[in-house]
Motif scaffolding. Structure first.
Motif, PDB file in Angstrom:
ATOM      1  N   ASN A  39       0.811  -1.355   0.080  1.00 15.40           N
ATOM      2  CA  ASN A  39       0.138  -0.042   0.072  1.00 15.40           C
ATOM      3  C   ASN A  39       0.952   1.225  -0.046  1.00 15.40           C
ATOM      4  O   ASN A  39       1.848   1.260   0.677  1.00 15.40           O
ATOM      5  N   VAL A  40       0.280   2.268  -0.579  1.00 13.16           N
ATOM      6  CA  VAL A  40       1.196   3.489  -0.702  1.00 13.16           C
ATOM      7  C   VAL A  40       1.001   4.519   0.360  1.00 13.16           C
ATOM      8  O   VAL A  40      -0.375   4.722   0.582  1.00 13.16           O
ATOM      9  N   PRO A  41       1.765   4.717   1.200  1.00 14.98           N
ATOM     10  CA  PRO A  41       1.514   5.540   2.446  1.00 14.98           C
ATOM     11  C   PRO A  41       0.903   6.925   2.098  1.00 14.98           C
ATOM     12  O   PRO A  41       1.206   7.596   0.614  1.00 14.98           O
ATOM     13  N   ASN A  42       0.149   7.492   2.707  1.00 13.71           N
ATOM     14  CA  ASN A  42      -0.534   8.691   2.443  1.00 13.71           C
ATOM     15  C   ASN A  42       0.490   9.851   1.910  1.00 13.71           C
ATOM     16  O   ASN A  42       0.166  10.847   0.961  1.00 13.71           O
ATOM     17  N   ASP A  43       1.495  10.003   2.492  1.00 13.52           N
ATOM     18  CA  ASP A  43       2.554  11.126   2.488  1.00 13.52           C
ATOM     19  C   ASP A  43       3.216  10.894   0.943  1.00 13.52           C
ATOM     20  O   ASP A  43       3.079  11.714   0.228  1.00 13.52           O
ATOM     21  N   ILE A  44       3.291   9.741   0.545  1.00 17.38           N
ATOM     22  CA  ILE A  44       3.814   9.112  -0.899  1.00 17.38           C
ATOM     23  C   ILE A  44       2.730   9.577  -1.760  1.00 17.38           C
ATOM     24  O   ILE A  44       2.948  10.122  -2.850  1.00 17.38           O
ATOM     25  N   LEU A  45       1.591   9.054  -1.462  1.00 18.00           N
ATOM     26  CA  LEU A  45       0.424   9.633  -2.496  1.00 18.00           C
ATOM     27  C   LEU A  45       0.501  11.163  -2.479  1.00 18.00           C
ATOM     28  O   LEU A  45       0.122  11.540  -3.726  1.00 18.00           O
ATOM     29  N   CYS A  46       0.417  11.782  -1.567  1.00 20.15           N
ATOM     30  CA  CYS A  46       0.516  13.450  -1.696  1.00 20.15           C
ATOM     31  C   CYS A  46       1.787  13.745  -2.731  1.00 20.15           C
ATOM     32  O   CYS A  46       1.508  14.686  -3.487  1.00 20.15           O
ATOM     33  N   ASP A  47       2.712  13.021  -2.348  1.00 23.36           N
ATOM     34  CA  ASP A  47       4.022  13.351  -3.168  1.00 23.36           C
ATOM     35  C   ASP A  47       3.941  13.051  -4.780  1.00 23.36           C
ATOM     36  O   ASP A  47       4.463  14.025  -5.437  1.00 23.36           O
ATOM     37  N   LEU A  48       3.291  12.177  -5.003  1.00 13.99           N
ATOM     38  CA  LEU A  48       3.063  11.556  -6.140  1.00 13.99           C
ATOM     39  C   LEU A  48       1.995  12.645  -6.774  1.00 13.99           C
ATOM     40  O   LEU A  48       2.190  13.129  -8.126  1.00 13.99           O
ATOM     41  N   ALA A  49       1.007  13.177  -6.219  1.00 13.16           N
ATOM     42  CA  ALA A  49      -0.049  13.855  -6.971  1.00 13.16           C
ATOM     43  C   ALA A  49       0.757  15.238  -7.132  1.00 13.16           C
ATOM     44  O   ALA A  49       0.417  15.794  -8.233  1.00 13.16           O
ATOM     45  N   ASP A  50       1.744  15.735  -6.155  1.00 13.75           N
ATOM     46  CA  ASP A  50       2.123  16.915  -6.673  1.00 13.75           C
ATOM     47  C   ASP A  50       3.354  16.886  -7.653  1.00 13.75           C
ATOM     48  O   ASP A  50       3.362  17.469  -8.532  1.00 13.75           O
ATOM     49  N   PHE A  51       3.998  15.603  -7.943  1.00 13.67           N
ATOM     50  CA  PHE A  51       4.915  15.319  -8.770  1.00 13.67           C
ATOM     51  C   PHE A  51       4.312  15.360 -10.203  1.00 13.67           C
ATOM     52  O   PHE A  51       4.826  15.892 -11.050  1.00 13.67           O
ATOM     53  N   TYR A  52       3.212  14.680 -10.323  1.00 14.50           N
ATOM     54  CA  TYR A  52       2.665  14.640 -11.498  1.00 14.50           C
ATOM     55  C   TYR A  52       1.542  15.664 -11.693  1.00 14.50           C
ATOM     56  O   TYR A  52       0.700  15.875 -12.669  1.00 14.50           O
ATOM     57  N   ASN A  53       1.151  16.672 -10.750  1.00 19.42           N
ATOM     58  CA  ASN A  53       0.160  17.707 -10.694  1.00 19.42           C
ATOM     59  C   ASN A  53      -1.260  17.086 -11.108  1.00 19.42           C
ATOM     60  O   ASN A  53      -1.689  17.639 -12.132  1.00 19.42           O
ATOM     61  N   VAL A  54      -1.335  16.312 -10.466  1.00 22.90           N
ATOM     62  CA  VAL A  54      -2.870  15.478 -10.592  1.00 22.90           C
ATOM     63  C   VAL A  54      -3.503  15.705  -9.131  1.00 22.90           C
ATOM     64  O   VAL A  54      -2.887  15.849  -7.938  1.00 22.90           O
ATOM     65  N   SER A  55      -4.768  15.580  -9.226  1.00 19.85           N
ATOM     66  CA  SER A  55      -5.601  15.416  -7.552  1.00 19.85           C
ATOM     67  C   SER A  55      -5.513  13.921  -7.031  1.00 19.85           C
ATOM     68  O   SER A  55      -4.994  13.034  -7.773  1.00 19.85           O
TER      69      SER A  55
END
Length: 71
Positions: A39-55
């Protein structure tokens, strides 16, 4: 639930190593996220959303709209 992180990575012509490096995590860890073995931790999910500029909703498959929340 299927995360869209692999599709985003491929669409942006990035390797797993490049994304993992941007997230400051080992490539093997990122690979496990992408393949659903961890499972992807929440902080990594947030980082991925920022990285790809998606919600986050887009990453989680809750919407087909890329647009992130405006701050």
């Amino acid at each position: 639930m299927r995360l869209r992180i692999k599709d985003l990575r491929v669409d942006n012509d990035l390797s797993q190593e490049e994304v993992a490096k941007a997230l400051h995590i080992p490539r093997a860890t990122y690979c496990n996220y992408e393949n659903g073995r961890r499972n992807v931790p929440n902080d990594i999910l947030c980082d991925l959303a920022d990285f790809y500029n998606v919600s986050l909703d887009y990453l989680l498959g809750r919407t087909d709209t890329y647009t992130p929340f405006r701050k």
